[in-house]
Design a protein around this motif. Structure first.
Motif, PDB file in Angstrom:
ATOM      1  N   ALA A   1       0.840  -1.183   0.000  1.00 24.32           N
ATOM      2  CA  ALA A   1       0.000   0.000   0.000  1.00 24.32           C
ATOM      3  C   ALA A   1       0.876   1.234   0.000  1.00 24.32           C
ATOM      4  O   ALA A   1       1.932   1.262   0.611  1.00 24.32           O
ATOM      5  CB  ALA A   1      -0.904  -0.005   1.218  1.00 24.32           C
ATOM      6  N   GLY A   2       0.418   2.249  -0.695  1.00 23.61           N
ATOM      7  CA  GLY A   2       1.130   3.516  -0.703  1.00 23.61           C
ATOM      8  C   GLY A   2       0.627   4.408   0.413  1.00 23.61           C
ATOM      9  O   GLY A   2      -0.513   4.301   0.855  1.00 23.61           O
ATOM     10  N   ILE A   3       1.480   5.274   0.866  1.00 25.32           N
ATOM     11  CA  ILE A   3       1.111   6.251   1.879  1.00 25.32           C
ATOM     12  C   ILE A   3       1.063   7.603   1.181  1.00 25.32           C
ATOM     13  O   ILE A   3       1.970   7.945   0.419  1.00 25.32           O
ATOM     14  CB  ILE A   3       2.144   6.300   3.022  1.00 25.32           C
ATOM     15  N   VAL A   4       0.022   8.356   1.435  1.00 25.10           N
ATOM     16  CA  VAL A   4      -0.121   9.694   0.866  1.00 25.10           C
ATOM     17  C   VAL A   4      -0.118  10.682   2.018  1.00 25.10           C
ATOM     18  O   VAL A   4      -0.915  10.555   2.953  1.00 25.10           O
ATOM     19  CB  VAL A   4      -1.428   9.822   0.057  1.00 25.10           C
ATOM     20  N   THR A   5       0.791  11.655   1.960  1.00 23.43           N
ATOM     21  CA  THR A   5       0.883  12.660   2.996  1.00 23.43           C
ATOM     22  C   THR A   5       0.636  14.027   2.371  1.00 23.43           C
ATOM     23  O   THR A   5       1.219  14.355   1.341  1.00 23.43           O
ATOM     24  CB  THR A   5       2.276  12.635   3.667  1.00 23.43           C
ATOM     25  N   VAL A   6      -0.243  14.794   2.997  1.00 21.73           N
ATOM     26  CA  VAL A   6      -0.605  16.126   2.508  1.00 21.73           C
ATOM     27  C   VAL A   6      -0.253  17.142   3.582  1.00 21.73           C
ATOM     28  O   VAL A   6      -0.683  17.009   4.733  1.00 21.73           O
ATOM     29  CB  VAL A   6      -2.116  16.195   2.187  1.00 21.73           C
ATOM     30  N   THR A  11      -1.474  28.649   6.421  1.00 19.33           N
ATOM     31  CA  THR A  11      -2.635  29.420   6.880  1.00 19.33           C
ATOM     32  C   THR A  11      -3.764  28.540   7.404  1.00 19.33           C
ATOM     33  O   THR A  11      -4.745  29.053   7.933  1.00 19.33           O
ATOM     34  CB  THR A  11      -3.176  30.300   5.739  1.00 19.33           C
ATOM     35  N   LEU A  12      -3.624  27.232   7.255  1.00 19.10           N
ATOM     36  CA  LEU A  12      -4.653  26.303   7.722  1.00 19.10           C
ATOM     37  C   LEU A  12      -4.260  25.686   9.049  1.00 19.10           C
ATOM     38  O   LEU A  12      -3.084  25.453   9.314  1.00 19.10           O
ATOM     39  CB  LEU A  12      -4.880  25.185   6.696  1.00 19.10           C
ATOM     40  N   ASP A  13      -5.240  25.383   9.860  1.00 22.91           N
ATOM     41  CA  ASP A  13      -5.040  24.685  11.126  1.00 22.91           C
ATOM     42  C   ASP A  13      -5.133  23.190  10.842  1.00 22.91           C
ATOM     43  O   ASP A  13      -6.230  22.654  10.655  1.00 22.91           O
ATOM     44  CB  ASP A  13      -6.107  25.136  12.121  1.00 22.91           C
ATOM     45  N   ALA A  14      -3.997  22.518  10.795  1.00 21.84           N
ATOM     46  CA  ALA A  14      -3.955  21.104  10.438  1.00 21.84           C
ATOM     47  C   ALA A  14      -4.796  20.256  11.386  1.00 21.84           C
ATOM     48  O   ALA A  14      -5.474  19.322  10.961  1.00 21.84           O
ATOM     49  CB  ALA A  14      -2.517  20.598  10.412  1.00 21.84           C
ATOM     50  N   GLN A  15      -4.787  20.586  12.668  1.00 24.86           N
ATOM     51  CA  GLN A  15      -5.578  19.833  13.649  1.00 24.86           C
ATOM     52  C   GLN A  15      -7.066  19.960  13.354  1.00 24.86           C
ATOM     53  O   GLN A  15      -7.806  18.985  13.413  1.00 24.86           O
ATOM     54  CB  GLN A  15      -5.273  20.320  15.073  1.00 24.86           C
ATOM     55  N   ALA A  16      -7.511  21.166  13.010  1.00 23.24           N
ATOM     56  CA  ALA A  16      -8.926  21.388  12.701  1.00 23.24           C
ATOM     57  C   ALA A  16      -9.324  20.658  11.423  1.00 23.24           C
ATOM     58  O   ALA A  16     -10.403  20.063  11.358  1.00 23.24           O
ATOM     59  CB  ALA A  16      -9.214  22.881  12.575  1.00 23.24           C
ATOM     60  N   VAL A  17      -8.463  20.696  10.413  1.00 26.34           N
ATOM     61  CA  VAL A  17      -8.749  19.979   9.164  1.00 26.34           C
ATOM     62  C   VAL A  17      -8.820  18.482   9.445  1.00 26.34           C
ATOM     63  O   VAL A  17      -9.722  17.793   8.975  1.00 26.34           O
ATOM     64  CB  VAL A  17      -7.689  20.291   8.084  1.00 26.34           C
ATOM     65  N   PHE A  18      -7.883  17.972  10.225  1.00 28.41           N
ATOM     66  CA  PHE A  18      -7.875  16.556  10.601  1.00 28.41           C
ATOM     67  C   PHE A  18      -9.196  16.168  11.268  1.00 28.41           C
ATOM     68  O   PHE A  18      -9.807  15.159  10.929  1.00 28.41           O
ATOM     69  CB  PHE A  18      -6.701  16.275  11.546  1.00 28.41           C
ATOM     70  N   LYS A  19      -9.651  17.001  12.203  1.00 33.31           N
ATOM     71  CA  LYS A  19     -10.904  16.703  12.906  1.00 33.31           C
ATOM     72  C   LYS A  19     -12.082  16.710  11.942  1.00 33.31           C
ATOM     73  O   LYS A  19     -12.923  15.817  12.000  1.00 33.31           O
ATOM     74  CB  LYS A  19     -11.138  17.696  14.034  1.00 33.31           C
ATOM     75  N   GLU A  20     -12.141  17.699  11.056  1.00 32.94           N
ATOM     76  CA  GLU A  20     -13.249  17.767  10.094  1.00 32.94           C
ATOM     77  C   GLU A  20     -13.276  16.537   9.187  1.00 32.94           C
ATOM     78  O   GLU A  20     -14.342  15.988   8.899  1.00 32.94           O
ATOM     79  CB  GLU A  20     -13.138  19.038   9.254  1.00 32.94           C
ATOM     80  N   ILE A  21     -12.108  16.114   8.731  1.00 36.14           N
ATOM     81  CA  ILE A  21     -12.045  14.937   7.861  1.00 36.14           C
ATOM     82  C   ILE A  21     -12.434  13.688   8.654  1.00 36.14           C
ATOM     83  O   ILE A  21     -13.205  12.855   8.186  1.00 36.14           O
ATOM     84  CB  ILE A  21     -10.648  14.794   7.241  1.00 36.14           C
ATOM     85  N   SER A  22     -11.920  13.568   9.870  1.00 33.99           N
ATOM     86  CA  SER A  22     -12.259  12.423  10.721  1.00 33.99           C
ATOM     87  C   SER A  22     -13.749  12.378  11.034  1.00 33.99           C
ATOM     88  O   SER A  22     -14.350  11.300  11.087  1.00 33.99           O
ATOM     89  CB  SER A  22     -11.458  12.476  12.023  1.00 33.99           C
ATOM     90  N   ILE A  28      -7.798   8.844   8.885  1.00 34.31           N
ATOM     91  CA  ILE A  28      -6.491   9.397   8.552  1.00 34.31           C
ATOM     92  C   ILE A  28      -5.707   9.569   9.839  1.00 34.31           C
ATOM     93  O   ILE A  28      -6.235   9.377  10.933  1.00 34.31           O
ATOM     94  CB  ILE A  28      -6.605  10.751   7.817  1.00 34.31           C
ATOM     95  N   SER A  29      -4.437   9.946   9.686  1.00 31.02           N
ATOM     96  CA  SER A  29      -3.598  10.268  10.836  1.00 31.02           C
ATOM     97  C   SER A  29      -3.077  11.675  10.666  1.00 31.02           C
ATOM     98  O   SER A  29      -2.946  12.176   9.552  1.00 31.02           O
ATOM     99  CB  SER A  29      -2.398   9.311  10.903  1.00 31.02           C
ATOM    100  N   LEU A  30      -2.764  12.302  11.769  1.00 31.52           N
ATOM    101  CA  LEU A  30      -2.109  13.600  11.758  1.00 31.52           C
ATOM    102  C   LEU A  30      -0.692  13.363  12.260  1.00 31.52           C
ATOM    103  O   LEU A  30      -0.485  12.929  13.396  1.00 31.52           O
ATOM    104  CB  LEU A  30      -2.850  14.584  12.659  1.00 31.52           C
ATOM    105  N   ARG A  31       0.274  13.589  11.397  1.00 35.67           N
ATOM    106  CA  ARG A  31       1.676  13.356  11.746  1.00 35.67           C
ATOM    107  C   ARG A  31       2.489  14.613  11.476  1.00 35.67           C
ATOM    108  O   ARG A  31       2.593  15.060  10.339  1.00 35.67           O
ATOM    109  CB  ARG A  31       2.266  12.210  10.905  1.00 35.67           C
TER     110      ARG A  31
END
Length: 65
Positions: A1-6, A11-22, A28-31
């Motif tokens: 399997a491939g891993i895709v990291t974005v 200007t974006l809050d990665a934690q907030a985006v992670f929560k919205e997607i989850s 997904i994971s937040l790393r």
């Protein structure tokens, strides 16, 4: 399997985006401030399209704030 990291724009809050997607039941994971996806052969093209669309929407919503 491939891993895709974005890496969201600074200007974006990665934690907030992670929560919205989850919250959309996309696993997904937040790393280190980056969104990590692990698509596998059992994901359909529709699954991938749904995920990409959800990420775009979450980014757009964050930018609009």
């Amino acid at each position: 399997a491939g891993i895709v990291t974005v890496k969201p724009a600074e200007t974006l809050d990665a934690q907030a985006v992670f929560k919205e997607i989850s919250d959309r039941n996309i696993i997904i994971s937040l790393r280190e401030g980056m969104l990590r996806f692990s698509p596998h052969f059992y994901h359909s093209p529709e699954d991938i399209s749904f995920t990409v669309d959800a990420v775009r929407e979450c980014f757009s919503e964050q930018l609009a704030r």
